[in-house]
Motif scaffolding. Structure first.
Motif, short mmCIF file in Angstrom:
data_model
loop_
_atom_site.label_atom_id
_atom_site.label_comp_id
_atom_site.label_asym_id
_atom_site.label_seq_id
_atom_site.Cartn_x
_atom_site.Cartn_y
_atom_site.Cartn_z
N ILE A 179 17.05 54.22 31.11
CA ILE A 179 17.21 53.00 31.91
C ILE A 179 17.12 53.34 33.40
O ILE A 179 17.84 54.22 33.89
N THR A 180 16.25 52.64 34.11
CA THR A 180 16.06 52.89 35.54
C THR A 180 16.74 51.84 36.42
O THR A 180 17.25 52.15 37.49
N ARG A 181 16.73 50.57 35.94
CA ARG A 181 17.35 49.50 36.74
C ARG A 181 17.97 48.46 35.82
O ARG A 181 17.45 48.20 34.73
N GLN A 182 19.08 47.88 36.27
CA GLN A 182 19.75 46.79 35.55
C GLN A 182 19.61 45.51 36.34
O GLN A 182 19.72 45.51 37.57
N GLY A 183 19.37 44.42 35.62
CA GLY A 183 19.29 43.11 36.26
C GLY A 183 20.55 42.31 36.03
O GLY A 183 21.03 42.22 34.90
N ILE A 240 25.10 41.41 33.26
CA ILE A 240 23.83 42.04 32.91
C ILE A 240 22.99 41.09 32.04
O ILE A 240 23.46 40.59 31.02
N ILE A 241 21.75 40.86 32.45
CA ILE A 241 20.87 39.98 31.67
C ILE A 241 19.58 40.70 31.24
O ILE A 241 18.76 40.13 30.52
N GLY A 242 19.42 41.94 31.65
CA GLY A 242 18.22 42.68 31.26
C GLY A 242 18.16 44.01 31.98
O GLY A 242 19.01 44.32 32.83
N TYR A 243 17.15 44.79 31.64
CA TYR A 243 17.01 46.10 32.29
C TYR A 243 15.57 46.57 32.25
O TYR A 243 14.75 46.09 31.47
N GLU A 244 15.30 47.51 33.14
CA GLU A 244 14.01 48.18 33.20
C GLU A 244 14.21 49.58 32.65
O GLU A 244 15.23 50.21 32.91
N TYR A 245 13.22 50.05 31.89
CA TYR A 245 13.38 51.37 31.29
C TYR A 245 12.05 52.11 31.23
O TYR A 245 10.98 51.51 31.28
N VAL A 246 12.16 53.43 31.12
CA VAL A 246 10.99 54.28 30.91
C VAL A 246 11.03 54.78 29.47
O VAL A 246 12.02 55.38 29.05
N SER A 247 9.97 54.53 28.73
CA SER A 247 9.86 55.06 27.37
C SER A 247 9.48 56.53 27.49
O SER A 247 8.34 56.88 27.82
N LYS A 252 4.58 54.73 35.71
CA LYS A 252 4.29 53.30 35.86
C LYS A 252 3.86 52.69 34.52
O LYS A 252 4.30 51.61 34.12
N LYS A 253 2.98 53.39 33.80
CA LYS A 253 2.48 52.89 32.52
C LYS A 253 3.55 52.92 31.43
O LYS A 253 3.47 52.17 30.45
N SER A 254 4.55 53.78 31.60
CA SER A 254 5.62 53.92 30.59
C SER A 254 6.82 53.03 30.87
O SER A 254 7.76 53.01 30.09
N THR A 255 6.78 52.32 31.99
CA THR A 255 7.91 51.49 32.40
C THR A 255 7.76 50.06 31.88
O THR A 255 6.71 49.42 32.07
N LYS A 256 8.81 49.58 31.23
CA LYS A 256 8.82 48.22 30.69
C LYS A 256 10.17 47.58 30.97
O LYS A 256 11.07 48.23 31.49
N THR A 257 10.30 46.32 30.61
CA THR A 257 11.57 45.63 30.82
C THR A 257 12.05 45.00 29.51
O THR A 257 11.27 44.78 28.59
N TYR A 258 13.35 44.71 29.49
CA TYR A 258 13.96 44.10 28.30
C TYR A 258 14.87 42.96 28.75
O TYR A 258 15.51 43.04 29.81
N GLY A 259 14.94 41.90 27.94
CA GLY A 259 15.80 40.78 28.27
C GLY A 259 15.21 39.90 29.36
O GLY A 259 13.99 39.77 29.50
N ARG A 260 16.09 39.33 30.19
CA ARG A 260 15.66 38.42 31.27
C ARG A 260 15.66 39.14 32.61
O ARG A 260 16.09 38.60 33.63
N PHE A 261 15.14 40.36 32.60
CA PHE A 261 15.13 41.17 33.82
C PHE A 261 14.41 40.46 34.96
O PHE A 261 14.84 40.54 36.13
N SER A 262 13.34 39.75 34.65
CA SER A 262 12.55 39.07 35.69
C SER A 262 13.33 37.96 36.38
O SER A 262 12.97 37.52 37.48
#
Length: 222
Positions: free
Chosen positions: A163-167, A174-181, A201-211
């Motif tokens: 996990i790199t960032r929490q939203g 907490i409503i979502g997060y950014e992560y590196v696979s 950058k290509k391995s980074t994705k988000t989960y939940g309502r991070f946006s």
């Protein structure tokens, strides 16, 4: 003086093994795929042990540990010891770490009492099935979350990855997060020989309502 006779001829209760009901009298009659978890004596760590047993012989072993460095290195030794041994031999062999030995005891009980994962799977699971638990990137699913009363919960590692960032929303929840696979990242670096920054950058994705996050925090800056 008459001696009452004990009841004979019934044998052990049959147990389910790979979609068959088996009256097991010998260790060579045990087949199954299952998992066992154990902890070490000081309770500083744990092991998840996965075995695929065919006719009493361990054909496949997956050893996952979390805890002290000695435990993680013991996993390598245990993995070399287990395949090719009978289930009874493995139970009576020192697998180096208390947690691995404890996991071996627990998985033994599951298998000999007919509680394996493959109890009702015809033919059982083929050798190699244990790797399916790890997914296509062959990485264990380890969850690491740290929480403190004064500054809240920090997600560090979850099933998706690092996990790199929490939203957070307007209430600070907490409503979502950014992560590196991590598995994807390593494949890009190793197989595609991609630049590190581009691979991240290509391995980074988000989960939940991070946006939709109102506030974004770095969970490792506590």
């Amino acid at each position: 003086m008459s001696c009452p006779r004990n009841m004979v001829g019934f044998g052990p209760s049959p147990i389910p093994e790979e979609a068959k009901w088996v009256q097991t009298k010998e260790i060579s009659q045990i087949s199954g795929f299952s998992h066992g978890c154990g902890k070490c004596a000081p309770q500083q760590g744990t092991c998840k042990l996965t075995l695929n047993v065919k006719d009493g012989i361990i054909k496949e072993a997956l050893v996952e540990t979390i805890g002290c460095s000695g435990m993680t290195h013991s996993a390598g030794m245990a993995a070399e010891i287990l395949p090719g041994k009978t289930l009874l031999e493995a139970l009576n062999t020192d697998l180096v770490c208390d947690a691995i030995n404890d996991a071996m005891k627990n998985i033994f009980l599951q298998l000999v009492y007919g509680r394996s994962q493959s109890a009702f799977s015809e033919g059982g699971l083929e050798v190699g099935a244990a790797l399916e638990d790890l997914g296509k990137n062959l990485a264990s699913n380890v969850g690491t979350v740290y929480s403190r009363e004064d500054n809240g919960t920090r997600y560090l590692n979850l099933a998706e990855g690092y996990i790199t960032r929490q939203g957070l929303d307007e209430n600070g929840e907490i409503i979502g997060y950014e992560y590196v696979s991590v598995g994807t990242l390593m494949n890009l670096l190793k197989d595609e020989k991609m630049d590190a920054r581009e691979a991240i950058k290509k391995s980074t994705k988000t989960y939940g309502r991070f946006s939709e996050a109102v506030t974004i925090i770095d969970p490792r800056r506590v």
